[in-house]
Every structure is written in structure tokens, then in C-alpha cells.
Design a protein around this motif. Structure first.
Motif, PDB file in Angstrom:
ATOM      1  N   VAL A 230       0.823  -1.224   0.000  1.00 44.54           N
ATOM      2  CA  VAL A 230       0.000   0.000   0.000  1.00 44.54           C
ATOM      3  C   VAL A 230       0.849   1.262   0.000  1.00 44.54           C
ATOM      4  O   VAL A 230       0.311   2.369  -0.026  1.00 44.54           O
ATOM      5  CB  VAL A 230      -0.962   0.025   1.218  1.00 44.54           C
ATOM      6  CG1 VAL A 230      -1.919  -1.139   1.173  1.00 44.54           C
ATOM      7  CG2 VAL A 230      -0.190   0.066   2.527  1.00 44.54           C
ATOM      8  N   LEU A 334      -4.263   2.303   3.993  1.00 39.98           N
ATOM      9  CA  LEU A 334      -5.062   1.464   3.106  1.00 39.98           C
ATOM     10  C   LEU A 334      -5.106   2.117   1.729  1.00 39.98           C
ATOM     11  O   LEU A 334      -5.185   3.337   1.613  1.00 39.98           O
ATOM     12  CB  LEU A 334      -6.487   1.303   3.646  1.00 39.98           C
ATOM     13  CG  LEU A 334      -6.620   0.623   5.015  1.00 39.98           C
ATOM     14  CD1 LEU A 334      -8.054   0.745   5.528  1.00 39.98           C
ATOM     15  CD2 LEU A 334      -6.217  -0.849   4.923  1.00 39.98           C
ATOM     16  N   SER A 335      -5.080   1.296   0.690  1.00 41.31           N
ATOM     17  CA  SER A 335      -5.048   1.819  -0.674  1.00 41.31           C
ATOM     18  C   SER A 335      -6.457   2.052  -1.215  1.00 41.31           C
ATOM     19  O   SER A 335      -7.353   1.221  -1.024  1.00 41.31           O
ATOM     20  CB  SER A 335      -4.308   0.852  -1.590  1.00 41.31           C
ATOM     21  OG  SER A 335      -4.449   1.227  -2.941  1.00 41.31           O
ATOM     22  N   THR A 337      -7.251   1.808  -4.174  1.00 43.81           N
ATOM     23  CA  THR A 337      -7.452   0.913  -5.320  1.00 43.81           C
ATOM     24  C   THR A 337      -7.807  -0.507  -4.904  1.00 43.81           C
ATOM     25  O   THR A 337      -8.062  -1.352  -5.762  1.00 43.81           O
ATOM     26  CB  THR A 337      -6.181   0.865  -6.182  1.00 43.81           C
ATOM     27  OG1 THR A 337      -5.096   0.317  -5.420  1.00 43.81           O
ATOM     28  CG2 THR A 337      -5.803   2.250  -6.671  1.00 43.81           C
ATOM     29  N   THR A 338      -7.844  -0.784  -3.608  1.00 44.94           N
ATOM     30  CA  THR A 338      -8.098  -2.138  -3.119  1.00 44.94           C
ATOM     31  C   THR A 338      -9.592  -2.451  -3.113  1.00 44.94           C
ATOM     32  O   THR A 338     -10.414  -1.588  -2.792  1.00 44.94           O
ATOM     33  CB  THR A 338      -7.535  -2.306  -1.692  1.00 44.94           C
ATOM     34  OG1 THR A 338      -6.159  -1.925  -1.687  1.00 44.94           O
ATOM     35  CG2 THR A 338      -7.653  -3.748  -1.222  1.00 44.94           C
ATOM     36  N   SER A 339      -9.958  -3.684  -3.469  1.00 47.44           N
ATOM     37  CA  SER A 339     -11.365  -4.094  -3.468  1.00 47.44           C
ATOM     38  C   SER A 339     -11.926  -4.065  -2.051  1.00 47.44           C
ATOM     39  O   SER A 339     -11.184  -4.199  -1.069  1.00 47.44           O
ATOM     40  CB  SER A 339     -11.508  -5.501  -4.050  1.00 47.44           C
ATOM     41  OG  SER A 339     -10.933  -6.464  -3.171  1.00 47.44           O
ATOM     42  N   SER A 342     -11.206  -7.121   0.130  1.00 49.00           N
ATOM     43  CA  SER A 342      -9.845  -7.117   0.677  1.00 49.00           C
ATOM     44  C   SER A 342      -9.700  -6.080   1.787  1.00 49.00           C
ATOM     45  O   SER A 342      -8.989  -6.312   2.771  1.00 49.00           O
ATOM     46  CB  SER A 342      -8.835  -6.825  -0.435  1.00 49.00           C
ATOM     47  OG  SER A 342      -8.838  -7.846  -1.415  1.00 49.00           O
ATOM     48  N   ILE A 343     -10.375  -4.939   1.627  1.00 50.63           N
ATOM     49  CA  ILE A 343     -10.343  -3.908   2.678  1.00 50.63           C
ATOM     50  C   ILE A 343     -10.897  -4.471   3.981  1.00 50.63           C
ATOM     51  O   ILE A 343     -10.329  -4.268   5.065  1.00 50.63           O
ATOM     52  CB  ILE A 343     -11.158  -2.666   2.253  1.00 50.63           C
ATOM     53  CG1 ILE A 343     -10.412  -1.872   1.179  1.00 50.63           C
ATOM     54  CG2 ILE A 343     -11.477  -1.780   3.451  1.00 50.63           C
ATOM     55  CD1 ILE A 343      -9.145  -1.209   1.665  1.00 50.63           C
ATOM     56  N   SER A 371     -14.580   4.518  -2.869  1.00 54.36           N
ATOM     57  CA  SER A 371     -13.791   3.573  -2.073  1.00 54.36           C
ATOM     58  C   SER A 371     -13.352   4.197  -0.760  1.00 54.36           C
ATOM     59  O   SER A 371     -13.251   3.510   0.263  1.00 54.36           O
ATOM     60  CB  SER A 371     -12.570   3.103  -2.872  1.00 54.36           C
ATOM     61  OG  SER A 371     -11.744   4.206  -3.234  1.00 54.36           O
TER      62      SER A 371
END
Length: 411
Positions: A230, A334-335, A337-339, A342-343, A371
């Protein structure tokens, strides 16, 4: 020493199986909850995975038998218990590191041929199945919430705004919840604009941004948490550079992430450029000494290794770091772009940390701001910063909640 893992319904079952197969000298080294593999087990509860270390020379089979391994048959008590006393129709035999034989009945197998699958092929197939299960779980999760609202008739203005929320990648259940609240508010106050109501609800969800606030004449410890990938280390350097170069604070860095190859060299390069001291800690017992060496620093940033789900040892290490350092600020990276699935996993992985704020990375890599709302909604924690690129120290800023909300509504 070698390590073997067991899947069981409870600890007693796992220990009994380990003792029978590995002997009384086997030592338990870890335990965690994992999901059963295979589509048929998608909706079943997780099982206990326990790992034992053992000496192959001291196992019961090594002591009492000298027969070749291939001529022995073994039925795991855990496998037997998991299937209610009845083994599945396939027979499984393994030579430990070579081939896994499926349905190995000689002439009774597929036209008299033994079917052998290499362990690498089996592992690849297993990864694909796990990926498919994750996709299916996420789809079912979405369908559960969407199906009850799919025929719901919102007022036209609310419907349009709902569409913008969904286009911005806001979770369907959250988007519908906001739409219903907006509709109810419009009934109570017919003259109010729907967009204003939704904007109010979104701002209320985010709350105020809470960046690092250093108090004069005090030393602040800032602990950086987050999974691998991340941009946690780069983000920490951006913050260290901002406070050191722009705000003229005395900054120090402690690196506890000694697992990643090249991570220490990268961080040392940054520290040299910024002119700030770097302490490398290989064990939590070295933390107090590192703090003594940085006693004259106003702020101390602490980098940590990414935590994998179920890694109990790393969890204990982080808790020990928190106990020793008592950080004023804990930032979970936390990114954007992460689903969402997954978060959730990442947030749950750090659930043992009570108080933290969220730092969102890589918002420049996605045009969707929903997001960020999803993360705020699931964590129920305030935002601190967002990163907008790779440049140090420029591409980081305090989270502008109002701007994020405008981008979500704008679609």
C-alpha cells in the motif's frame, strides 16, 4: 525439525491427531481460524488450523516400522473426524514432496492408468479455486443487499443521485441506506434539495479529518500500520519529510520492518537525504534502546512490517511495540485501489488495535472516491491523510473531506 499443519474443529482434536502421528515431543507453534477450501464449503464455518514442529526421527511410525513409506497406508484422525467417520471416495497418498496421486487404484482407475498431479500444478489449481471463491463470495455479498432494493421506487431526484453514488463505487448497501434516509428527510422537509441532504449525510459519515498535531515541548511517536503493497514506507517518509523540512521539527525514524529485501537500504537512503537519524530494530527488546538514541527528537515515525491475516506472531509483536512505545498517533494505511472484500479483511486483521486513524494511499490511481467512503464506513475511524503520487515530500495532504464528498456526488 519439520512443521506440519492440521485442520480440526477444536484444539483437542488437533492435539490428539498430532500426538498420534508426530509423537509426544511435537510442539505447537501457531493456531488460527481458516476457511475450508472448495465450493461446497463456501458457506460453512471456518476450522481451526494448528501448526506443530516435530522431529521426523521421533515420530511413532519412525520408531516402530522400517517398511517403505509407499507400502504403508495412513488415515488421519482429523480427516476421519471431518468426514463424520467416513472417508471421501477418493484416496490420497503423498510422498511428502513429489506427486499427489488421486484415485490411485491401479487398474480400477481411469482405464487402468494412475493419475498423478504435481504439487506445483495442484497448488496452482488451489489458488485459482480460492480466487473464484473470493469472487463468488463478493458477488453474493452484493446480491444480498441489492436484491431487496432493486425494485424500490425512489423519487426521481434521489434515484439520479443514487446512480451517481453507485458509479463512484460506493457500496450498494451504503448507497441505498443513504438514499432511503434522503427520501425520509424529503418527506419531512419537502423544500430541501436532495443533493444537499446526501452531502450532509456523507460529511456526517466522514466526520472531521484528524491529521498529526504535534504539541510543543513534547515527543510524539507515530506508528505506521498496514498491509504490504500500500506504500506504507514511502508514505511515512513523506510525513517525516513534511515535518522535518517544511515544519522544521526534529524528526527520527525507527524501522522494525526487517523482513522485506531492500527495505532497510531504501529507508536509509531517504533518511540520509532528509538528514534524519534512522534506528533499525530487529527485536522488540531493542526498542527502548532505539528510543533512548532518539530522545532529542520531536517526532519519531515507526515503520512496521505488513501483517498477514492469521499471523498471530506478528500480532503479538505489534502489541508489544504498542505497549513499549505508547504511540500518540497510529495510522492505518489502506489503498484506494483495493477491493472492498480485501479492505474488510485488512481492517479485520488489525482489529486488535483499538484506536487509530486512516491514511488513504494511491488516490491518484483511481478516479472513484466511493472507495474512500467505503473505508470510512467500514472502519468507523476518522481520516488523516491521502497520498496523491510518488513524489517525496509533495504528494501527501490532509484529507479534504468536503472535496472528497463533492467528487462522489459529482460522479
Amino acid at each position: 525439525m519439520q512443521v506440519k499443519r492440521y485442520h480440526a474443529e477444536n484444539m483437542k482434536q488437533a492435539k490428539d491427531a498430532a500426538i498420534r502421528e508426530l509423537g509426544e515431543d511435537a510442539v505447537m507453534i501457531s493456531q488460527s481460524k481458516v476457511r475450508r477450501k472448495g465450493l461446497k464449503n463456501l458457506f460453512r464455518k471456518p476450522v481451526l488450523e494448528v501448526q506443530f514442529a516435530y522431529d521426523p526421527a521421533k515420530t511413532p511410525s519412525a520408531k516402530k516400522l522400517s517398511l517403505p513409506y509407499s507400502s504403508q497406508s495412513y488415515t488421519s484422525p482429523i480427516d476421519n473426524a471431518m468426514y463424520g467417520g467416513h472417508l471421501p471416495p477418493e484416496s490420497y497418498q503423498s510422498s511428502g514432496g513429489g506427486l499427489l496421486h488421486l484415485g490411485g487404484h491401479g487398474e480400477k482407475g481411469h482405464k487402468g492408468k494412475n493419475t498423478a498431479v504435481s504439487s506445483a500444478q495442484f497448488e496452482q489449481l488451489d489458488k485459482r479455486m480460492n480466487s473464484f471463491e473470493s469472487m463468488l463470495t463478493d458477488f453474493l455479498d452484493k446480491f444480498t443487499y441489492v436484491k431487496r432494493d432493486i425494485t424500490y421506487d425512489y423519487p426521481e431526484e434521489v434515484q439520479k443521485l443514487l446512480g451517481k453514488l453507485v458509479e463512484a463505487q460506493v457500496r450498494e448497501e451504503l448507497a441505498h441506506s443513504i438514499a432511503r434516509q434522503t427520501e425520509q428527510m424529503l418527506k419531512k422537509q419537502p423544500g430541501v434539495n436532495a443533493a444537499e441532504i446526501i452531502e450532509h449525510f456523507l460529511l456526517e459519515q466522514f466526520g472531521r479529518s484528524e491529521p498529526i498535531l504535534h504539541r510543543k515541548f513534547t515527543q510524539s511517536v507515530i506508528l505506521m500500520l498496514g498491509p504490504t503493497g500500500v506504500g506504507k514506507t514511502t508514505t511515512m517518509v513523506k510525513l517525516a519529510a513534511d515535518f522535518s523540512v517544511k515544519q522544521k521539527k526534529n524528526v527520527g525514524i525507527i524501522n522494525t520492518d526487517t523482513y522485506r529485501i531492500g527495505a532497510q537500504e531504501q529507508l536509509q537512503t531517504y533518511a540520509d537525504i532528509l538528514g534524519v537519524p534512522l534506528e533499525v530494530v530487529y527485536d522488540t527488546h531493542e526498542l527502548e534502546s532505539a528510543m533512548e538514541n532518539l530522545a532529542d527528537r520531536d517526532l519519531i515515525f515507526v515503520d512496521t512490517a505488513g501483517k498477514r491475516p492469521g499471523d498471530e506472531q506478528h500480532k503479538e509483536d505489534l502489541l508489544e511495540i504498542v505497549r513499549i512505545l505508547r504511540p500518540e498517533d497510529v495510522l492505518l494505511c489502506l489503498s484506494a485501489t483495493t477491493s472492498f472484500s480485501s479492505i474488510k479483511e485488512m481492517v479485520d486483521t488489525y482489529g486488535f488495535i483499538d484506536k487509530y486513524r486512516v491514511l488513504i494511499t494511491k488516490i491518484d490511481e483511481t478516479k472513484y472516491r466511493g472507495s474512500i467512503l467505503n473505508i470510512s464506513w467500514y472502519t468507523q475511524k476518522p481520516l488523516a491523510y491521502v497520498t496523491t503520487g510518488q513524489k517525496v515530500p509533495d504528494d501527501i495532504e490532509i484529507a479534504d473531506v468536503e472535496e472528497i464528498v463533492k467528487q462522489i456526488i459529482k460522479g
